[in-house]
Structures are given as C-alpha cells and as structure tokens.
Design a protein around this motif. Structure first.
Motif, PDB file in Angstrom:
ATOM      1  N   PHE A 325       0.837  -1.216   0.000  1.00 15.19           N
ATOM      2  CA  PHE A 325       0.000   0.000   0.000  1.00 15.19           C
ATOM      3  C   PHE A 325       0.871   1.265   0.000  1.00 15.19           C
ATOM      4  CE2 PHE A 325      -4.638  -0.950   1.386  1.00 15.19           C
ATOM      5  CZ  PHE A 325      -4.705  -2.017   0.499  1.00 15.19           C
ATOM      6  N   ARG A 326       1.971   1.251   0.793  1.00 12.33           N
ATOM      7  CA  ARG A 326       2.852   2.428   0.791  1.00 12.33           C
ATOM      8  C   ARG A 326       3.412   2.656  -0.610  1.00 12.33           C
ATOM      9  NH1 ARG A 326       4.504   0.616   5.980  1.00 12.33           N
ATOM     10  NH2 ARG A 326       6.236  -0.560   5.079  1.00 12.33           N
ATOM     11  N   PHE A 327       3.783   1.566  -1.252  1.00 13.20           N
ATOM     12  CA  PHE A 327       4.321   1.645  -2.625  1.00 13.20           C
ATOM     13  C   PHE A 327       3.258   2.197  -3.588  1.00 13.20           C
ATOM     14  CE2 PHE A 327       4.676  -1.005  -6.636  1.00 13.20           C
ATOM     15  CZ  PHE A 327       5.695  -0.266  -7.221  1.00 13.20           C
ATOM     16  N   LEU A 328       2.050   1.643  -3.542  1.00 13.78           N
ATOM     17  CA  LEU A 328       0.989   2.092  -4.464  1.00 13.78           C
ATOM     18  C   LEU A 328       0.668   3.565  -4.247  1.00 13.78           C
ATOM     19  CD1 LEU A 328      -1.669  -0.798  -4.538  1.00 13.78           C
ATOM     20  CD2 LEU A 328       0.227  -0.390  -6.079  1.00 13.78           C
ATOM     21  N   ASN A 329       0.570   3.943  -2.962  1.00 15.19           N
ATOM     22  CA  ASN A 329       0.166   5.315  -2.665  1.00 15.19           C
ATOM     23  C   ASN A 329       1.268   6.327  -2.983  1.00 15.19           C
ATOM     24  OD1 ASN A 329      -2.423   4.628  -1.869  1.00 15.19           O
ATOM     25  ND2 ASN A 329      -1.791   4.205   0.246  1.00 15.19           N
ATOM     26  N   ALA A 330       2.517   5.862  -3.078  1.00 10.69           N
ATOM     27  CA  ALA A 330       3.621   6.777  -3.391  1.00 10.69           C
ATOM     28  C   ALA A 330       3.808   6.962  -4.902  1.00 10.69           C
ATOM     29  CB  ALA A 330       4.917   6.247  -2.768  1.00 10.69           C
ATOM     30  N   LEU A 331       3.182   6.108  -5.703  1.00 11.07           N
ATOM     31  CA  LEU A 331       3.326   6.257  -7.161  1.00 11.07           C
ATOM     32  C   LEU A 331       2.656   7.557  -7.611  1.00 11.07           C
ATOM     33  CD1 LEU A 331       2.576   2.573  -8.214  1.00 11.07           C
ATOM     34  CD2 LEU A 331       4.745   3.772  -8.620  1.00 11.07           C
ATOM     35  N   LYS A 332       3.303   8.273  -8.526  1.00  6.09           N
ATOM     36  CA  LYS A 332       2.750   9.559  -8.972  1.00  6.09           C
ATOM     37  C   LYS A 332       2.210   9.476 -10.392  1.00  6.09           C
ATOM     38  CE  LYS A 332       5.626  12.475  -6.031  1.00  6.09           C
ATOM     39  NZ  LYS A 332       6.969  11.925  -5.699  1.00  6.09           N
ATOM     40  N   LEU A 333       2.939   8.782 -11.247  1.00  3.11           N
ATOM     41  CA  LEU A 333       2.560   8.686 -12.659  1.00  3.11           C
ATOM     42  C   LEU A 333       1.695   7.450 -12.899  1.00  3.11           C
ATOM     43  CD1 LEU A 333       2.968   9.458 -15.690  1.00  3.11           C
ATOM     44  CD2 LEU A 333       5.115   8.153 -15.608  1.00  3.11           C
ATOM     45  N   ILE A 334       2.110   6.346 -12.335  1.00  3.59           N
ATOM     46  CA  ILE A 334       1.408   5.069 -12.518  1.00  3.59           C
ATOM     47  C   ILE A 334       0.200   5.066 -11.588  1.00  3.59           C
ATOM     48  CG2 ILE A 334       1.643   2.560 -12.343  1.00  3.59           C
ATOM     49  CD1 ILE A 334       4.693   3.017 -12.791  1.00  3.59           C
ATOM     50  N   ARG A 335      -0.993   4.771 -12.152  1.00  3.25           N
ATOM     51  CA  ARG A 335      -2.217   4.907 -11.378  1.00  3.25           C
ATOM     52  C   ARG A 335      -2.752   3.562 -10.909  1.00  3.25           C
ATOM     53  NH1 ARG A 335      -3.454  10.276 -11.368  1.00  3.25           N
ATOM     54  NH2 ARG A 335      -4.043   9.558  -9.303  1.00  3.25           N
ATOM     55  N   ILE A 336      -3.506   3.617  -9.794  1.00  3.66           N
ATOM     56  CA  ILE A 336      -4.111   2.407  -9.235  1.00  3.66           C
ATOM     57  C   ILE A 336      -5.424   2.149  -9.967  1.00  3.66           C
ATOM     58  CG2 ILE A 336      -5.029   1.318  -7.147  1.00  3.66           C
ATOM     59  CD1 ILE A 336      -3.292   3.443  -5.565  1.00  3.66           C
ATOM     60  N   SER A 337      -5.535   0.985 -10.588  1.00  2.00           N
ATOM     61  CA  SER A 337      -6.743   0.628 -11.335  1.00  2.00           C
ATOM     62  C   SER A 337      -6.713  -0.871 -11.569  1.00  2.00           C
ATOM     63  CB  SER A 337      -6.781   1.362 -12.677  1.00  2.00           C
ATOM     64  OG  SER A 337      -7.849   0.873 -13.462  1.00  2.00           O
ATOM     65  N   ASN A 338      -7.888  -1.496 -11.721  1.00  3.42           N
ATOM     66  CA  ASN A 338      -7.843  -2.942 -11.961  1.00  3.42           C
ATOM     67  C   ASN A 338      -7.819  -3.301 -13.448  1.00  3.42           C
ATOM     68  OD1 ASN A 338     -10.531  -1.909 -10.927  1.00  3.42           O
ATOM     69  ND2 ASN A 338     -11.169  -3.586 -12.256  1.00  3.42           N
ATOM     70  N   ASN A 339      -7.768  -2.326 -14.334  1.00  2.00           N
ATOM     71  CA  ASN A 339      -7.671  -2.637 -15.758  1.00  2.00           C
ATOM     72  C   ASN A 339      -6.221  -3.008 -16.105  1.00  2.00           C
ATOM     73  OD1 ASN A 339      -8.621  -3.040 -18.317  1.00  2.00           O
ATOM     74  ND2 ASN A 339      -8.730  -0.894 -18.861  1.00  2.00           N
ATOM     75  N   GLY A 341      -3.359  -3.715 -19.799  1.00  5.36           N
ATOM     76  CA  GLY A 341      -3.180  -3.653 -21.249  1.00  5.36           C
ATOM     77  C   GLY A 341      -3.403  -2.260 -21.804  1.00  5.36           C
ATOM     78  N   ASP A 342      -3.501  -1.265 -20.936  1.00  7.30           N
ATOM     79  CA  ASP A 342      -3.843   0.095 -21.328  1.00  7.30           C
ATOM     80  C   ASP A 342      -2.592   0.883 -21.724  1.00  7.30           C
ATOM     81  OD1 ASP A 342      -6.537   1.812 -20.776  1.00  7.30           O
ATOM     82  OD2 ASP A 342      -4.774   3.099 -20.623  1.00  7.30           O
ATOM     83  N   ALA A 343      -2.793   1.972 -22.487  1.00  5.45           N
ATOM     84  CA  ALA A 343      -1.706   2.899 -22.810  1.00  5.45           C
ATOM     85  C   ALA A 343      -1.139   3.536 -21.541  1.00  5.45           C
ATOM     86  CB  ALA A 343      -2.214   3.982 -23.752  1.00  5.45           C
ATOM     87  N   LYS A 344      -1.973   3.652 -20.510  1.00  2.50           N
ATOM     88  CA  LYS A 344      -1.535   4.206 -19.228  1.00  2.50           C
ATOM     89  C   LYS A 344      -1.063   3.063 -18.333  1.00  2.50           C
ATOM     90  CE  LYS A 344      -4.669   8.143 -19.422  1.00  2.50           C
ATOM     91  NZ  LYS A 344      -4.995   7.954 -20.862  1.00  2.50           N
ATOM     92  N   SER A 345       0.086   3.211 -17.712  1.00  3.77           N
ATOM     93  CA  SER A 345       0.563   2.180 -16.802  1.00  3.77           C
ATOM     94  C   SER A 345      -0.319   2.159 -15.567  1.00  3.77           C
ATOM     95  CB  SER A 345       2.015   2.454 -16.412  1.00  3.77           C
ATOM     96  OG  SER A 345       2.843   2.291 -17.541  1.00  3.77           O
ATOM     97  N   LEU A 346      -0.685   0.949 -15.128  1.00  2.27           N
ATOM     98  CA  LEU A 346      -1.651   0.775 -14.043  1.00  2.27           C
ATOM     99  C   LEU A 346      -1.154  -0.281 -13.065  1.00  2.27           C
ATOM    100  CD1 LEU A 346      -4.869   0.636 -16.291  1.00  2.27           C
ATOM    101  CD2 LEU A 346      -4.032   2.621 -15.006  1.00  2.27           C
ATOM    102  N   VAL A 347      -1.453  -0.067 -11.785  1.00  2.00           N
ATOM    103  CA  VAL A 347      -1.096  -1.069 -10.774  1.00  2.00           C
ATOM    104  C   VAL A 347      -2.331  -1.512 -10.005  1.00  2.00           C
ATOM    105  CG1 VAL A 347       1.331  -0.629 -10.274  1.00  2.00           C
ATOM    106  CG2 VAL A 347      -0.418   0.853  -9.263  1.00  2.00           C
ATOM    107  N   THR A 348      -2.299  -2.770  -9.580  1.00  2.00           N
ATOM    108  CA  THR A 348      -3.393  -3.371  -8.805  1.00  2.00           C
ATOM    109  C   THR A 348      -2.800  -4.137  -7.629  1.00  2.00           C
ATOM    110  OG1 THR A 348      -4.545  -3.773 -10.878  1.00  2.00           O
ATOM    111  CG2 THR A 348      -5.376  -4.949  -8.978  1.00  2.00           C
ATOM    112  N   HIS A 349      -3.513  -4.123  -6.496  1.00  2.00           N
ATOM    113  CA  HIS A 349      -3.145  -4.980  -5.368  1.00  2.00           C
ATOM    114  C   HIS A 349      -4.175  -6.106  -5.307  1.00  2.00           C
ATOM    115  CE1 HIS A 349      -2.772  -5.979  -0.959  1.00  2.00           C
ATOM    116  NE2 HIS A 349      -1.553  -6.102  -1.414  1.00  2.00           N
ATOM    117  N   PRO A 350      -3.890  -7.248  -5.949  1.00  2.00           N
ATOM    118  CA  PRO A 350      -4.922  -8.291  -6.104  1.00  2.00           C
ATOM    119  C   PRO A 350      -5.518  -8.789  -4.793  1.00  2.00           C
ATOM    120  CG  PRO A 350      -3.072  -8.712  -7.563  1.00  2.00           C
ATOM    121  CD  PRO A 350      -2.648  -7.604  -6.661  1.00  2.00           C
TER     122      PRO A 350
END
Ligand SMILES: *Cc1c(COP(=O)(O)O)cnc(C)c1O
Length: 396
Positions: A325-339, A341-350
């Motif tokens: 969670f600390r890692f996800l919340n510290a990301l600025k460019l990469i966004r939290i989302s469950n999608n 394959g997108d043009a935007k880099s995305l992270v999920t905590h399964p």
C-alpha cells in the motif's frame, strides 16, 4: 461478404485492412453501422432471410457488418476459422463454457483463473448440474486425475493473472483430447501476438478485448475463436438467443484498436522487459516475476510456447499489505486501477481487490501474497516509469 485482401499479406498489413467492407461512398476508415436492424426490399425477401435462403443482415443481435469486420480481422490474427464478438470478456468466457455443457457434464479448470472466470466454473455451472474440479494448472497429473467419464471441457489461462505462471497448452490439450474433452484458453495476458493456443492444440480461445485489443481504456468487449464447427455448434445459438451482443460502436473501436495492436504491445513489452531488468534486484522487492526474464521458473516452457513475453510484471513488495500500500500510494505517474493492457501504466493490489473474496489459503494456492502488486506497463517513456517505480519503492 468477401475480403479484398490476399491472405499472403503479413500480419501488420492484415491488421490494418482485413475485414473492411467499404461501402459505395469509398470511405477510408471502416464504416460504423450503428443500427439495430435492417430493412428488407420486400416481404418475400424478409421471408427468405429468415429461412436462411438469402444472405444479408436482419438484426444486430444476430450479426452486424461492423461486428463482422472486427470478427474477421481478429480471426485472421488468431489463425482461427471463425470468431464471435461479445459485449465483454466475461460474456465470451461464459458463452464458451455454457455452450459446451449440459446437466450431468463436468469441467476441469486451473485454479489460478481470473476471479469472474473462476466464479463461472466453480459457482455458476454447478447450479445447473455441471460439476467442476479445480487443479494446479502446472501439474499435468492433476489434470489427468481430474478427468471423469462425463468431462466435456477444460479451461485455463496462461500466463495467469496476476502471478504470471505459465501452463503447458500443448500437453494439457493432449490430456483433454484423450479424455474426449475440449480445451478453452483465456489468452488475454499473452495477447494474440505472443501465443497461438489453437496452433498448440486448444479448441477455443477467448479474449477480453477490453484489455490490449482496445488498449486505450474505452470500451468493454470480448471474442470467442475456434473452428467453424466449434463456433456454430457450441456457441452461436447461445449468443443469438441469449443476447450478450457487442455494440457496433464498441466493435468499431476494437476493430481500429487491432490496427495498432502490434505497435502498442511490442512497445509495452519492450518497456516491461527494461523495467523488469532494472528492478529485479531491488532490495524492497521480495521477488519480481516477468515472463521475459531467464530467471522465470518456467523459462523453457515460455520459449517453447510464446513468441514474446508480456506487458505485465508481478512485484512482491517487502512488508506485505502495508509495504504494498505504501508503494501504491507513493506512485505519482502510474495509477491504481484494476484494468490492464492500457496505454496508461496501471497497478493493482490483487489480495485486496480482484482476489479479495478468496481465503488467504486460496490466495496462497494461486501465488497471491499480501505484498503482490500487478503492474500493467503502458506507453509512457521508460525512464519516467522507472523513476516513478524507484521513488515509490523507496517509500515501501
Ligand atoms: C479482464 C479479464 C477477463 C474479463 O473481461 P471483461 O472484459 O472485463 O469482462 C477475463 N479474463 C482475463 C484473463 C481478464 O484479464
């Protein structure tokens, strides 16, 4: 409808042209037939169309020219005889599985399935008297031992979501066929570019076109591919009568998405490989799993079965859920989302989102630890992504 292209054109060319049914207006881009129905020249024509004695369209729940164009183009890419598009990836998986079974039948599926796919085989099919056995997909003996006289269908996904484990499609197809069953492969993570399940022996391939095929986060869609016989006998009637039809608009977006699929997926994979190499020894990571690295536990199988790696990386962050969670919340460019394959880099905590409903023991069986973060690499510059990941890992 005929396709003007020669089949000898190479992949990238066919992804730009195949399936186009240019109207007499001569439009450059594929026409969007946003219509529910079609009119008949006469009552006799309507009668013939319903008797299947006259070619043509009647109603977009059955077929539509824009949807047909998308289906033709993806069938060409996959090397499949036939394709049917659906409203979402889950509509495709559900139709592919439900269409193959009836009460008294049995299916075998790998335990490490996309959450909703697992619900379809583990919870939904049994309501209608279809048994289901879940196995460790990497253990061929478990597939063999799960077979019963009434087994009709196998289902698996490889690389798996989210742990990027690989299952041997050719070997599992052989076990299925020896048992008189079919194999359906959810090929979303590999993409149609990097893995050809039909050529490896599978009977059916399904996609969530929502992912790389759209690739720009706009619409949901799905596809079922297989032999003409499989599509017509197993899924066609189910799709026509129950109606999980894709909107012609969404089919048009996905059709245009196929034109740039190789560019996007190859670029995203190159960037993912770069990030995996740069980060795999990072002290804040317990483990980094990437199908393109020689240290992937199934690197040999990957070389045999896949022609490219992945746009996805699995990161096991130190410190469990809190660290992740600390890692996800510290990301600025990469966004939290469950999608993905997108043009935007995305992270999920399964563990707390897509796989929340499972017990910790079930998650452990699927390789989902509390520190696991799934990274879908987009089209941003690789150095911006590396800098964002590195600064966020410092906070983990
Ligand atoms: C997203 C996904 C699905 C479901 O697709 P939708 O388009 O969201 O319905 C099925 N399988 C895999 C592997 C997926 O990633």
């Amino acid at each position: 409808m005929t396709t003007p292209q020669e089949p000898s054109y190479r992949l990238e060319t066919r992804l730009v042209h195949e399936g186009n049914q240019r109207t007499p207006f001569g439009e450059t881009s594929e026409a969007l037939f946003l219509t529910q129905g079609f009119i008949y020249e006469s009552a006799e024509s309507a009668e013939r169309r319903f008797l299947n004695e006259e070619a043509g369209y009647s109603y977009s729940r059955y077929s539509n020219p824009t949807v047909d164009a998308f289906e033709q183009r993806i069938a060409g890419l996959e090397g499949a005889e036939a394709a049917r598009a659906t409203a979402s990836g889950m509509a495709a998986v559900t139709a592919a599985m439900v269409g193959q079974v009836q009460a008294g039948d049995h299916v075998v599926a790998a335990r490490a399935l996309f959450g909703s796919c697992r619900w379809v085989v583990e919870d939904f099919l049994p309501r209608f008297g279809v048994g289901c056995t879940l196995v460790d997909g990497a253990d061929l003996n478990q597939w063999r031992n799960a077979v019963r006289p009434e087994t009709k269908a196998f289902l698996l996904e490889t690389p798996t979501n989210p742990s990027l484990e690989i299952f041997d499609i050719a070997a599992i197809a052989e076990i299925a066929h020896a048992a008189g069953a079919t194999l359906t492969v959810d090929n979303v993570f590999a993409t149609p570019l990097f893995q050809k399940p039909l050529a490896l022996g599978a009977d059916c391939v399904v996609y969530s076109a929502t992912k790389h095929i759209d690739g720009q986060g706009r619409c949901l869609g799905g596809v079922i591919l297989g032999s003409t016989e499989f599509i017509e006998n197993k899924v066609q009637q189910f799709l026509r009568m129950t109606g999980p039809s894709i909107s012609p608009f969404n089919a048009w977006v996905l059709l245009k998405g196929l034109e740039t699929l190789p560019l996007r997926v190859e670029k995203q994979t190159t960037t993912a490989g770069f990030l995996a190499d740069m980060l795999h020894d990072h002290p804040k990571l317990r483990r980094l799993t990437y199908p393109g690295r020689p240290d992937h536990p199934q690197a040999d199988l990957i070389r045999r079965q896949m022609s490219g790696a992945s746009t996805m990386i699995a990161l096991d962050v130190q410190g469990g859920k809190e660290g992740a969670f600390r890692f996800l919340n510290a990301l600025k460019l990469i966004r939290i989302s469950n999608n993905l394959g997108d043009a935007k880099s995305l992270v999920t905590h399964p563990a707390t989102t897509t796989h929340q409903r499972f017990t910790p023991e079930q998650r452990a069986e699927m390789g989902i630890t509390d520190g696991l973060v799934r990274l879908s690499v987009g089209l941003e510059h690789k150095d911006d992504l590396l800098e964002d990941l590195a600064q966020a890992l410092e906070s983990a």
